[in-house]
Structures are given as structure tokens and as C-alpha cells.
Design an enzyme around this catalytic site. Sequence first.
Site, PDB file in Angstrom:
ATOM      1  N   CYS A 195      40.522  41.653  33.849  1.00  0.00           N
ATOM      2  CA  CYS A 195      39.332  42.380  34.277  1.00  0.00           C
ATOM      3  C   CYS A 195      38.345  41.432  34.960  1.00  0.00           C
ATOM      4  O   CYS A 195      38.331  40.230  34.686  1.00  0.00           O
ATOM      5  CB  CYS A 195      38.618  43.027  33.090  1.00  0.00           C
ATOM      6  SG  CYS A 195      39.611  44.168  32.128  1.00  0.00           S
ATOM      7  N   ASP A 196      37.520  41.988  35.815  1.00  0.00           N
ATOM      8  CA  ASP A 196      36.427  41.223  36.397  1.00  0.00           C
ATOM      9  C   ASP A 196      35.302  42.186  36.742  1.00  0.00           C
ATOM     10  O   ASP A 196      35.560  43.335  37.110  1.00  0.00           O
ATOM     11  CB  ASP A 196      36.871  40.476  37.657  1.00  0.00           C
ATOM     12  CG  ASP A 196      35.804  39.508  38.137  1.00  0.00           C
ATOM     13  OD1 ASP A 196      35.662  38.434  37.505  1.00  0.00           O
ATOM     14  OD2 ASP A 196      35.093  39.818  39.106  1.00  0.00           O
ATOM     15  N   SER A 197      34.070  41.705  36.616  1.00  0.00           N
ATOM     16  CA  SER A 197      32.914  42.568  36.865  1.00  0.00           C
ATOM     17  C   SER A 197      31.887  41.861  37.731  1.00  0.00           C
ATOM     18  O   SER A 197      31.738  40.634  37.668  1.00  0.00           O
ATOM     19  CB  SER A 197      32.245  42.982  35.546  1.00  0.00           C
ATOM     20  OG  SER A 197      33.135  43.682  34.724  1.00  0.00           O
TER      21      SER A 197
END
Length: 212
Positions: free
Chosen positions: A78-80
Site C-alpha cells: 500500500c501507499d498513500s
Amino acid sequence: MTRLVLASTSPARLALLRAGGIEPTTISPGVDEEALTARSIEAGLIDTTAHMVQILAKAKAEAVLNHPDAAGAIVIGCDSSLDFDGKALGKPHEADVARDRWRSMRGRAGTLFSGHWVIDNRNPVAGQLPPAAGRVSSTIVHFADISDAEIEAYVATGEPLKVAGAFTIDGLGGAFLRSIEGDAHTVIGLSLPVLRELVISLGVEYPSLWNK
């Protein structure tokens, strides 16, 4: 039961999964996010914040595939990042940066994007890429019009220095958000509804991930 590997050391993502009945194995992906982003922009692969978080999420998931603990498991990376005034805002790292961001964001709104990449590594075959699926979720975040004193106090805690966009929804910063439009999980950095849809697309029953 289906094992889940989280290619992240994020305490917030881990807590979210645990609250949802999933006890993942966590592996640090060791991805140089700034270098990868720079290379991807140069190659013309990134022109939006959504593109960036998806490329980084994919890289993180793929980075742990050869780890012994990832064999026979579903892997998620995941990345935000917060898109604000057309710019992608990741972790500020420095107090001055976090302070300036909050002075710009207060009383206004931005869009938090979270990229997800799920790989089915249950039956790895040498020389073949395992099945995978990805998706980006987004949530509009409305920030409260907080005072300079509140910004100083928040920055002094150190919390905003270590999180995308310089804020949290599940920590001290939650009091400084006026409202959100969308999935709250996205703001934390991993959407459980998106995870469910992605594992289903790979032939996995979502309840099989539960450890409770």
C-alpha cells in the site's frame, strides 16, 4: 485460513487489519520511494497522485515476494499521499514542513489517495509472475480551521512528521478534521472494502483471511 502478508511496517495499517480480524505477517519492503518516484516520473509513468501511489504500492508488494514468509500467502502493498493544490504530499519528515503544510491546509480540503496491490503468492511457480490485482481509492478530507497554537502543539508531538499529508484520522490529528467524503479506511492507508474486492478477484474468500 489464508495467510496475509502486509508489505509495510505501518502501525496504523497493522492496527486496522487487526481490528478487522486479520493478523498479518509484516515485512518491510525496503523500497526507496523517492528514487522510484523520480525514475517513474522521468519515464512518463506518473502524472497524477493516483498513479504514484499505485506504482509504489505495486513495488512494495513485489519487493517482499521472495521473502520466505511470503511464500504461500496473499501479499498486499500500500501507499498513500494527499493531493493538495495539485501536488502530492507525502510524509513531511521535518517540523517546519509540517507546520507550513497545516497553515496552507486549515479550513480547506484535499484528496487522500491510497494505492493497493495484492499478489496471490499461494502457489508460486518459478519463472512466472503470480496473479495480482490493484486499485486506488480516494477520500476527500476537509480540514478544520485550526489556530496557530494548535498547529504548533500538534507538530510538537511528532505525529504529523511521520504520516502522509501530515495528519492522521486515527490519532491526535483526528480532532483537526472537519469531515471526510469517502471511505475512512483510505485515510488510514488501507481500505478494507478494496482489499475484500481485490482478494475476491483473485479467487480468495475474504472471510478466510480472518484469524478471529
